[in-house]
Each structure stands twice: as structure tokens, then as C-alpha cells.
Design a protein around this motif. Structure first.
Motif, mmCIF file in Angstrom:
data_model
loop_
_atom_site.group_PDB
_atom_site.id
_atom_site.type_symbol
_atom_site.label_atom_id
_atom_site.label_comp_id
_atom_site.label_asym_id
_atom_site.label_seq_id
_atom_site.Cartn_x
_atom_site.Cartn_y
_atom_site.Cartn_z
ATOM 1 N N MET A 83 38.618 52.478 34.617
ATOM 2 C CA MET A 83 38.167 51.558 34.119
ATOM 3 C C MET A 83 37.388 50.667 35.029
ATOM 4 O O MET A 83 36.381 50.153 34.585
ATOM 5 C CB MET A 83 39.325 50.681 33.347
ATOM 6 N N GLU A 84 37.752 50.904 36.375
ATOM 7 C CA GLU A 84 37.231 49.899 37.218
ATOM 8 C C GLU A 84 35.817 50.471 37.681
ATOM 9 O O GLU A 84 34.717 49.644 37.906
ATOM 10 C CB GLU A 84 37.663 50.022 38.667
ATOM 11 N N ILE A 85 35.389 51.918 37.342
ATOM 12 C CA ILE A 85 33.963 52.269 37.426
ATOM 13 C C ILE A 85 33.353 52.140 36.101
ATOM 14 O O ILE A 85 32.174 51.488 36.184
ATOM 15 C CB ILE A 85 34.047 53.682 37.630
ATOM 16 N N TYR A 86 33.817 52.417 34.907
ATOM 17 C CA TYR A 86 33.043 52.499 33.629
ATOM 18 C C TYR A 86 33.033 51.204 33.022
ATOM 19 O O TYR A 86 32.072 51.100 32.039
ATOM 20 C CB TYR A 86 33.566 53.594 32.944
ATOM 21 N N HIS A 87 34.028 50.435 33.119
ATOM 22 C CA HIS A 87 34.232 49.151 32.347
ATOM 23 C C HIS A 87 34.833 47.836 33.337
ATOM 24 O O HIS A 87 35.759 47.283 33.018
ATOM 25 C CB HIS A 87 34.981 49.337 31.215
ATOM 26 N N PRO A 88 34.012 47.660 34.225
ATOM 27 C CA PRO A 88 34.220 46.637 35.452
ATOM 28 C C PRO A 88 34.601 45.123 34.914
ATOM 29 O O PRO A 88 35.463 44.697 35.415
ATOM 30 C CB PRO A 88 33.225 46.707 36.229
ATOM 31 N N GLY A 89 33.937 44.955 33.665
ATOM 32 C CA GLY A 89 34.235 43.565 33.314
ATOM 33 C C GLY A 89 35.691 43.300 32.413
ATOM 34 O O GLY A 89 36.250 42.247 32.830
ATOM 35 N N THR A 90 35.867 44.363 31.604
ATOM 36 C CA THR A 90 37.488 44.436 31.188
ATOM 37 C C THR A 90 38.152 44.408 32.299
ATOM 38 O O THR A 90 39.255 43.826 32.172
ATOM 39 C CB THR A 90 37.374 45.473 30.133
ATOM 40 N N TYR A 91 37.988 45.428 33.291
ATOM 41 C CA TYR A 91 38.871 45.322 34.636
ATOM 42 C C TYR A 91 39.166 44.237 35.024
ATOM 43 O O TYR A 91 40.223 43.839 35.496
ATOM 44 C CB TYR A 91 38.181 46.561 35.173
ATOM 45 N N ARG A 92 38.047 43.477 35.240
ATOM 46 C CA ARG A 92 38.250 42.154 35.853
ATOM 47 C C ARG A 92 39.127 41.005 35.019
ATOM 48 O O ARG A 92 39.846 40.237 35.569
ATOM 49 C CB ARG A 92 36.826 41.575 36.437
ATOM 50 N N ARG A 93 38.810 41.356 33.941
ATOM 51 C CA ARG A 93 39.591 40.399 32.922
ATOM 52 C C ARG A 93 41.142 40.564 32.990
ATOM 53 O O ARG A 93 41.763 39.643 32.911
ATOM 54 C CB ARG A 93 38.810 40.655 31.532
ATOM 55 N N ILE A 94 41.354 41.816 32.898
ATOM 56 C CA ILE A 94 42.705 42.120 33.314
ATOM 57 C C ILE A 94 43.496 41.628 34.366
ATOM 58 O O ILE A 94 44.424 41.172 34.550
ATOM 59 C CB ILE A 94 43.000 43.866 32.924
ATOM 60 N N LEU A 95 42.775 41.864 35.579
ATOM 61 C CA LEU A 95 43.301 41.308 36.948
ATOM 62 C C LEU A 95 43.462 39.837 36.780
ATOM 63 O O LEU A 95 44.269 39.173 37.116
ATOM 64 C CB LEU A 95 42.259 41.846 37.874
ATOM 65 N N GLU A 96 42.431 39.041 36.204
ATOM 66 C CA GLU A 96 42.522 37.647 35.865
ATOM 67 C C GLU A 96 43.499 37.310 35.117
ATOM 68 O O GLU A 96 44.321 36.085 35.379
ATOM 69 C CB GLU A 96 41.023 37.143 35.435
ATOM 70 N N SER A 97 44.016 38.087 34.115
ATOM 71 C CA SER A 97 45.039 37.679 33.318
ATOM 72 C C SER A 97 46.435 37.612 33.885
ATOM 73 O O SER A 97 47.171 36.573 33.775
ATOM 74 C CB SER A 97 45.074 38.718 32.093
ATOM 75 N N ASP A 98 46.430 38.538 34.954
ATOM 76 C CA ASP A 98 47.743 38.361 35.721
ATOM 77 C C ASP A 98 47.782 37.310 36.720
ATOM 78 O O ASP A 98 48.647 36.668 36.790
ATOM 79 C CB ASP A 98 47.856 39.737 36.637
ATOM 80 N N GLN A 99 46.376 36.974 37.228
ATOM 81 C CA GLN A 99 46.615 35.646 37.944
ATOM 82 C C GLN A 99 47.023 34.328 37.356
ATOM 83 O O GLN A 99 47.654 33.530 37.572
ATOM 84 C CB GLN A 99 45.007 35.386 38.725
ATOM 85 N N LYS A 100 46.432 34.454 36.166
ATOM 86 C CA LYS A 100 46.583 33.239 35.093
ATOM 87 C C LYS A 100 48.153 33.134 34.748
ATOM 88 O O LYS A 100 48.788 32.122 34.677
ATOM 89 C CB LYS A 100 45.699 33.075 33.888
ATOM 90 N N SER A 101 48.582 34.396 34.558
ATOM 91 C CA SER A 101 50.257 34.525 34.394
ATOM 92 C C SER A 101 50.839 34.212 35.421
ATOM 93 O O SER A 101 51.976 33.536 35.130
ATOM 94 C CB SER A 101 50.671 35.671 33.585
ATOM 95 N N VAL A 102 50.428 34.360 36.491
ATOM 96 C CA VAL A 102 51.482 33.860 37.729
ATOM 97 C C VAL A 102 51.474 32.507 37.820
ATOM 98 O O VAL A 102 52.794 31.880 38.057
ATOM 99 C CB VAL A 102 50.639 34.468 39.207
ATOM 100 N N LYS A 103 50.338 31.718 37.623
ATOM 101 C CA LYS A 103 50.397 30.309 37.563
ATOM 102 C C LYS A 103 51.217 29.744 36.362
ATOM 103 O O LYS A 103 51.915 28.738 36.525
ATOM 104 C CB LYS A 103 49.203 29.562 37.357
ATOM 105 N N ARG A 104 51.085 30.374 35.272
ATOM 106 C CA ARG A 104 51.972 29.656 34.131
ATOM 107 C C ARG A 104 53.343 30.030 34.260
ATOM 108 O O ARG A 104 54.340 29.511 33.715
ATOM 109 C CB ARG A 104 51.437 30.668 32.839
ATOM 110 N N ASN A 105 53.919 31.003 34.945
ATOM 111 C CA ASN A 105 55.220 31.768 35.143
ATOM 112 C C ASN A 105 55.901 31.482 36.508
ATOM 113 O O ASN A 105 56.489 32.443 37.032
ATOM 114 C CB ASN A 105 55.362 32.956 34.698
ATOM 115 N N ASN A 106 55.631 30.128 37.217
ATOM 116 C CA ASN A 106 56.187 29.831 38.147
ATOM 117 C C ASN A 106 56.214 31.068 39.177
ATOM 118 O O ASN A 106 57.110 31.261 40.124
ATOM 119 C CB ASN A 106 57.685 29.757 38.203
#
Length: 824
Positions: A83-106
Motif C-alpha cells: 500500500m505504501e508504494i501503490y496507494h500512498p494517500g490511503t497509507y498515510r491516512r491510516i498512519l495518521e489515524s493511529d496518531q489521532k487515536s494516541v491523542k484521544r486515548n491517553n
């Protein structure tokens, strides 16, 4: 009272890349997509990153939710690397989702790691089990930039040895099936309670202690099987209401958790629009019902275990799994578990398949261990760290090897060491669980892992080791396909896996043919090699095109070098002939080149072919040597003139008879299918040509021809292929709308509106998804969104909601507050 809600999604695809080229070959069973990664991506992985929430009254898109922000999830390394190679936009969005969940979940993120390539860990030897976990952890750290708190066990396959490795790696919790629990008791002590029938309380975590008596531990969540069954098999994803109702059936005490784990493909691939049901259930319905939507680690921080658990040993101590009622029998014997087998089929081939791989693994393991104190201080520690080079192909191989050898290696030793490590890499991939999961040894998942064995044999040959291939095939011949014509496992290997091998000579042949049709650069990558072409000469004489040159190849992973001389001749169409040989001396190459080029303009074709073979052979090649990665592009060039010729004939046939045909149709005459085919082809071709001009979107008058053509199609009841047109419009709409969001001038807004209106007028089902997402993103910025209302309406968005969000953003920006977020 606090009731936590956690839904875990296991997202995964096995490695599907050709082991030699690193590119996925076409998989016809995934049509209309080129391969199964792409198919499930568009049906599941992407939709969950951009899940639509619709206004039930209007049917307009009210919100776009990133489901990965709200669920616990793992995405396998072999899927994320693709996914990192062929669909980088979605790949980044998945990584960003984890970053946001870190903030939301202490500080606790939603993402967890996974055993590297989905090997059944209890069936591994100890070294492989450790490597699989370490590689999974390191891949996670590389992508998510934090330590994982858990690791998904492939198929939840588990035994005591597996949990020991998890504890040793510092992981905090694991998710298992309730049927894997043996007994539980209070942490304070007391009698054990038998829960081996699956009658465990799902609403709390349990502590499992290391068997060495050290007191080290890992916590276990046994997922709620009733919710999981509802999601997977009983229609709980038919709507968000159905899903939240199924969840609400679970009654728990104060500060307990309602949680389950499911195959992530349930949300979109197995159940169409399951991603939408999940989004609305977690974003809207769950908070209304009083649930705290969180993840396992955040819950553990607040409510650590009060109970201890032990797990089942499984038959022969091999462990248990969530998808096999016979321990882990599904991955080494004919236990009866299968998917979609025909009547009379069996899976007795599973045992010989594993035995054959075990023989290869043990053989190359001996070769690897022999490098202790030579190429590596500790071969197995080096293998555990090799994942760093897999993740970062640009990393210094020399520095890595110097660290693990304790000295500087010579160039030949570097190649030897990297080749040994790449053999071990393929030995890991060989055990990917999907090879045994399904019903037939000739399936694409099984033939894929057989390729890794073939790759090992090729790498061993470069090191001069005796090949275990003959013995491997002998063992594999004990496996029998359920399809009579396919014979044994050895026959399946020879028929489906062995032909996909790529030799360096084959890469040179591919480069030569590509160059003859103008598709090769002087330097680049092809077939798993870094290449450069030198002394290239290419000339045409009549219908013939001749080329000669030298090709330098370096294998990307092992850094092994190859140098070849070659000559190629294009005789027209799909007829190619060429010859290739190892390069020896420059003088010899120049002499051969002179002889060839002196003869090119003078001799007959048979004589020229003989000269090519004598001077550049003995190996010969033709169009069959083309690599899959560029085959379609080259074939399109080759066939282009032929297609144009056929097209011209069809159009002329229709135009010459158009008046008569239209008159006949006007009085109710039904055209014969042969003539109708010509008419439909002609309209389709003319329609596509008009669209490809792409000049009309600036001037509404310029697309009158397209509208007239579309009206003609409707009037005459023709069926034309709109696939290319719809893709063109999808890309065009996306391009224009994204540009408008970046620079929202009146002119750009009008252009966006015009192109969307035209697509609708032409009856094209052009995807508006990317354009919708661009508008949603723009609403999060302090621009005057009211200018966008007509466009927003056309894109089928709930404009009132976006205006409200945008006004809040502008208000915060004006007062110096943080820019708001839609959560998309």
C-alpha cells in the motif's frame, strides 16, 4: 458507570509479489482488478479510511469518517508495504489515524503489530517464531513511529511457547478466541475454574504468566464470539442500527468492556458497505448509547486484570487458533477444515507441503549456521535485524554487515552474506499461512509460497551450494491435487511456480525488447535488478529494427553483479528475435558488434539471424521473455496500429451506411446484431475521442459534440463501453476540484461545476469520491466555503453541514483558536 467498546479489525493480505521482480503478476481471479490486493483495497481498505456517513432523509454525504481512528486494528506488514508504494494517500491516512487515536486515548494508539508474514507461530521452530515476532514489531515501529503494545497472532494461533516470545519482546496484551482459554482464577489465588468450552467472561482482561516462574506476564482479551459471529455470518453489518443492537445485547457490569475481534475484510469486502455501517455505529450510535469507544491498551490502563488465565495446549501441544476446530490442524494435516472445497476433495496435501518446506528450511539453516564466525558473529541475530534492510532498501549494506560480522567484508563476502540473508527471508515467506488455509494445492496462495522455494534454489546456485530441489520435489510428490490433470504437488510446482522464475538473462531480453519499442531508459529498475545499458546502438532498415548493447545488472537485494552482451531484432508485430551472452572482453564485444552491423544492411534475414546467434549467443530469446510488469504497455504499442486499422474499418462501415440504418430504425426496424455491433463500436470510439480532447471543460460550447453523441446513443438504444470515459471523467473531476480547493477563484469554481454537470448529463457513473474528499478537506480550512455551495450540492454532499463546520473553523481562526477538524 463506564462501559468501554472496542472493535478490533484484522486487515491482511499475504505477500503476492513475484519473489524475483517484487511486482504482483496479474491474477485473473481478481477481475476486474489486476490482483487481489487491489480488489480488496477498493472494496475494504480504502473505504474504511474514507467511510461515508449519509443523511438518511436526503441521501447526501453528511460526513467522511476514518474508521481506523475508532477501531483497534492491525494491518499486516506485507499489505502495508504494498500500500505504501501503490496507494500512498490511503497509507498515510491510516498512519495518521493511529496518531489521532494516541491523542484521544491517553497515549495508546489503535494500531497493533502483526506476526510478519502471517505464519502459524506455534508450528514454527523457535528461531523462526522469534524472527516472525521481531520482524512484525520492527515493521510496526518503522511505520507508526512508536512501540507496539500488542501483536496480532496470525489466525490467533497460540500456545505457551508463542506467548513466551510475546512476553520476551515486551508486548503488553494479546487478543485470542474464547475457545482458546483453558481455565481462570482470581489473581489473589483460589480455585481454578474450567472455561474450556468457551464459557469465559468476555468483559474483562486476564493475566497470563510466563511459564518460567519469573512472574513476567502478558494480558489476554478473549473476544466476544457472539458479536464476532454476528458481524461475520449473521448480517450484523446490514446497517449501523443492526450492528449497535447486536453490541447492545451484551450486558456487562460496571467498568467492564464490550469487545470483539473480526476479520477486517468484513467491513466492505465480505459485506458491501459494511464500512459505512461501522462508521455510523461508532461515530453516532455508540456515544448515544453511552459507550466509551476506545482501544484495548487504553482500557487496560484504567482497568487492569483481576483474573489469571491459562490457555489450551492443543493437540500434541501445537496450540489452537480461531479458524480451526482441531487446534492448528488446518495448517499441517487434513483436519476437515477448508473453504469451498468440492465434493470428494481432500486436503491431505497439507502434510507433504509442510514437510517439503521443513526440509528446505532445515537444509538452508545448516548452510546459514555455518557462517557463524565467518560472515556473521551470530547468524540468527543478524537475521532478526535483516528486517531493517528489507524496510529500507537504501540503507548501507556494508555498515549493516560490518556491525554483524565484526569486521569489514570484501565485495564478494558482502554478496555472499546478503544472499544468505535473502535465502532466509524467502524461507520465512515460504510459511505464509494462506498456503494451507484453502482447499486445493494449485490455488494462487499455495503456488505463491512454492515460488519462494524456487527463489531459494536459485539463490543457493549463485553460492555454489548443493540444491535441495530434487529432494524437495520428491517430498512434494507425495501431495496430490484434487484436480486430476494437475497431478502431484511437484507437478503443480513445475506448472505454476517454476515458470515465474526470472533469470538475469531474461531481464536483459526484456530490456532489449522494450528498447526496440521505445520503452527502456538507459538506467533504471526491472525484474528485481538495477540496470544500466551502455554502447547501445539502434537502427531501422525497412520493417526491421536492430539493437545491440551491453547490460549491467545488480540484484537489488543481494548486490550480485552481472554483465551481458546482447542483440535484438524486431521483425514487426509480435515477432522478436534476440541473443544474449555473458560479457567477457571489450575487444571481443566490439568485434562481434562490427560483424553484426556490417551485415545488417546487406544479408538476408536467415543469414542475419545466424550472425546474431553466432556472435551474441548461444542463448536466444523472443517476446515470451517480457516481464509482466511492462508487458501490457509494450503489447499496446505492438497492437496499436492493428487496433487502429480495425477501428477505421468499423467506423467507415457504419458511416457509409448511417443514413439507411437511421431510416430503418425510425420505422421500427431492429438492426441485425452484426450491424448493431459496428454502430455501437463507432459511437463508443467517437465518444471516447471527444472526451480525450479535454479541451471542452473550459468552454461549454466545445462539448456540444459529446452531448449529441450521448443523445444519439440513447435515441438508438445502443450500448457503448463507457469504462474509459468514466475513468477519464473521474480523473478530470478530481484534478479540477482539487485545484479549485487549493485556489478557489470564481473561474475555477465554474470549471468544476461545469465538468461535474457534464458527467451527469452524459450519463457517466464517474466516481465522485476523490472530489468529495477534497471538498471535505477544504471545509476544514478558513476559506469562504459559501462560494462552494453549488459545487458541493452537485457532488452530492450535505452542504449545510459543511458550511456549519467551516464557519466554526473561521470563528476559531479569527479568535486565534486551533483549526477545527471534521475527524475525516
Amino acid at each position: 458507570m463506564t462501559t468501554a467498546l472496542v472493535i478490533h479489525g484484522h486487515f491482511y493480505q499475504p505477500p503476492r509479489e513475484n519473489p524475483w521482480t517484487g511486482v504482483i503478476d496479474d491474477q485473473p481471479s481478481a477481475q476486474p482488478y489486476p490482483n487481489w490486493n487491489d480488489r480488496v483495497y477498493y472494496e475494504c481498505y480504502r473505504p474504511n479510511a474514507f467511510a461515508r456517513v449519509f443523511d438518511l432523509k436526503t441521501g447526501l454525504v453528511e460526513n467522511i469518517i476514518n474508521n481506523y481512528e475508532y477501531i483497534s486494528f492491525n494491518i499486516g506488514p506485507t499489505l502495508l508495504s504494498w500500500m505504501e508504494i501503490y496507494h500512498p494517500g490511503t497509507y498515510r491516512r491510516i498512519l495518521e489515524s493511529d496518531q489521532k487515536s494516541v491523542k484521544r486515548n491517553n497515549g495508546h494508539g489503535n494500531a497493533i503489530a502483526q506476526g510478519y508474514n502471517h505464519t502459524i507461530l506455534p508450528l514454527c521452530n523457535e528461531a523462526d517464531r522469534v524472527t516472525q515476532v521481531k520482524w512484525g514489531v520492527e515493521d510496526f515501529k518503522h511505520r507508526f513511529h512508536r512501540e507496539p503494545e500488542s501483536l496480532w497472532l496470525p489466525e490467533t494461533a497460540c500456545n505457551d511457547a508463542t506467548l513466551s516470545v510475546m512476553i520476551n519482546e515486551g508486548l503488553k496484551y494479546v487478543i485470542l478466541s474464547p475457545e482458546q482459554a483453558e481455565r481462570v482464577r482470581p489473581l489473589s489465588g483460589g480455585d481454578w475454574q474450567d472455561v474450556s468450552s468457551g464459557n469465559i467472561d468476555f468483559s474483562m482482561p486476564y493475566r497470563y504468566f510466563h511459564r518460567d516462574g519469573s512472574g513476567r506476564h502478558i494480558d489476554i482479551f478473549f473476544y466476544n464470539k457472539d458479536i464476532a459471529r454476528g458481524v461475520a455470518f449473521e448480517g450484523a453489518l446490514i446497517s449501523s442500527q443492526a450492528l449497535i443492537d447486536r453490541i447492545a445485547r451484551v450486558e456487562v457490569g460496571e467498568n467492564r468492556i464490550v469487545q470483539t475481534a473480526t476479520d477486517g475484510e468484513s467491513y466492505g469486502h465480505h459485506t458491501k458497505f459494511g464500512d459505512r455501517s461501522l462508521a455510523y455505529a461508532l461515530e453516532e450510535e455508540a456515544p448515544k448509547r453511552g459507550y466509551w469507544v476506545t482501544n484495548y491498551a487504553a482500557y487496560l490502563e484504567k482497568f487492569p486484570p483481576t483474573m489469571e488465565a491459562e490457555i489450551k495446549a492443543g493437540p500434541d501441544g501445537n496450540g489452537t487458533a480461531w479458524s480451526c476446530a482441531h487446534g492448528v490442524g488446518r495448517w499441517y494435516r487434513d483436519c476437515g477444515c477448508q473453504t469451498g472445497a468440492r465434493e470428494g476433495w481432500n486436503q491431505a496435501w497439507r502434510g507433504p507441503l509442510r514437510n517439503a518446506f521443513d526440509y528446505v528450511r532445515d537444509t538452508v539453516g545448516v548452510y546459514f549456521e555455518q557462517q557463524r564466525g565467518k560472515l556473521f558473529i551470530d547468524p540468527w541475530a543478524t537475521r532478526n535485524d535483516y528486517i531493517q534492510l528489507v524496510l529500507d532498501p537504501g540503507a548501507s549494506r556494508r555498515e549493516f554487515l560490518q556491525r554483524h560480522a565484526g569486521r569489514e567484508l570484501s565485495e564478494s563476502e558482502v554478496v555472499q552474506a546478503l544472499t544468505q540473508l535473502e535465502i532466509q527471508h524467502n524461507a520465512m515467506l515460504m510459511y505464509t499461512s494462506c498456503a494451507w488455509f484453502f482447499n486445493e494445492i494449485s490455488g494462487i496462495e499455495t503456488t505463491q509460497v512454492l515460488r519462494y522455494a524456487a527463489r531459494i534454489f536459485d539463490l543457493l546456485a549463485t553460492l555454489g551450494y548443493p540444491s535441495p530441489e530434487d529432494k524437495f520435489l520428491e517430498i512434494l510428490s507425495e501431495a496430490h491435487s484434487n484436480i486430476l490433470e494437475y497431478g502431484t504437488g511437484a507437478d503443480v510446482y513445475r506448472r505454476f511456480s517454476e515458470p515465474t522464475r526470472v533469470r538475469p538473462q531474461g531481464v536483459v531480453a526484456h530490456l532489449a525488447i522494450s528498447s526496440l519499442v521505445n520503452h527502456t531508459l538507459e538506467k533504471g529498475k526491472a525484474g528485481g535488478f538495477i540496470y544500466s545499458i551502455e554502447d547501445a546502438r539502434k537502427e531501422e532498415h525497412g520493417r526491421f529494427k536492430l539493437m545491440s548493447g551491453r547490460a549491467f545488472l545488480q540484484e537489488a537485494m543481494t548486490r550480485q553483479h552481472f554483465h551481458f552482451a546482447f542483440a535484438g531484432l524486431h521483425l514487426g508485430g509480435i515477432d522478436f528475435y534476440g541473443a544474449v551472452r555473458p560479457f567477457t572482453r571489450k575487444e571481443e564485444y566490439e568485434a562481434s558488434s562490427k560483424i553484426l552491423w556490417d551485415q545488417f544492411y546487406l544479408v538476408s534475414l536467415p543469414k542475419l539471424l545466424r550472425v546474431m546467434q553466432e556472435e551474441f549467443g548461444p542463448e536466444e530469446f523472443g517476446v515470451e521473455q517480457l516481464l509482466p510488469e511492462n508487458k501490457q504497455i509494450i503489447f499496446k504499442d505492438i497492437y496499436g496500429s492493428l487496433v487502429d486499422h480495425f477501428s477505421e474499418q468499423y467506423v467507415r462501415l457504419y458511416e457509409d451506411n448511417r443514413r439507411n440504418l437511421e431510416m430503418l430504425q425510425s420505422v421500427g426496424f431492429e438492426l441485425p446484431k452484426e450491424i448493431k455491433a459496428a454502430a455501437e463500436f463507432t459511437f463508443g470510439k467517437l465518444f471516447e475521442e471527444e472526451i480525450q480532447k479535454k479541451e471542452w471543460f473550459k468552454d461549454p460550447e466545445a462539448y456540444r459534440n459529446m452531448i449529441e453523441l450521448a443523445d444519439g446513443v440513447t435515441q438508438h438504444g445502443y450500448q457503448i463501453d463507457r469504462f474509459a470515459a468514466e475513468h477519464t471523467f473521474r480523473d478530470l473531476i478530481t484534478e479540477i476540484v482539487e485545484g479549485t480547493m487549493e485556489k478557489p477563484t470564481d473561474e475555477n469554481i465554474r470549471a468544476s461545476i461545469a465538468v461535474v454537470q457534464l458527467a451527469k448529463k452524459l450519463g457517466l457513473s464517474a466516481s465522485l469520491y476523490l472530489a468529495q474528499e477534497a471538498v471535505f478537506k477544504a471545509a476544514e480550512t478558513p476559506l469562504d466555503f459559501k462560494k462552494m455551495t453549488e459545487l458541493s450540492d452537485l457532488l452530492e454532499l450535505k452542504t449545510e453541514h459543511l458550511i456549519a463546520v467551516n464557519e466554526e473553523v473561521i470563528k476559531k481562526a479569527a479568535t486565534g483558536g486551533l483549526v477545527g477538524s471534521l475527524g475525516v
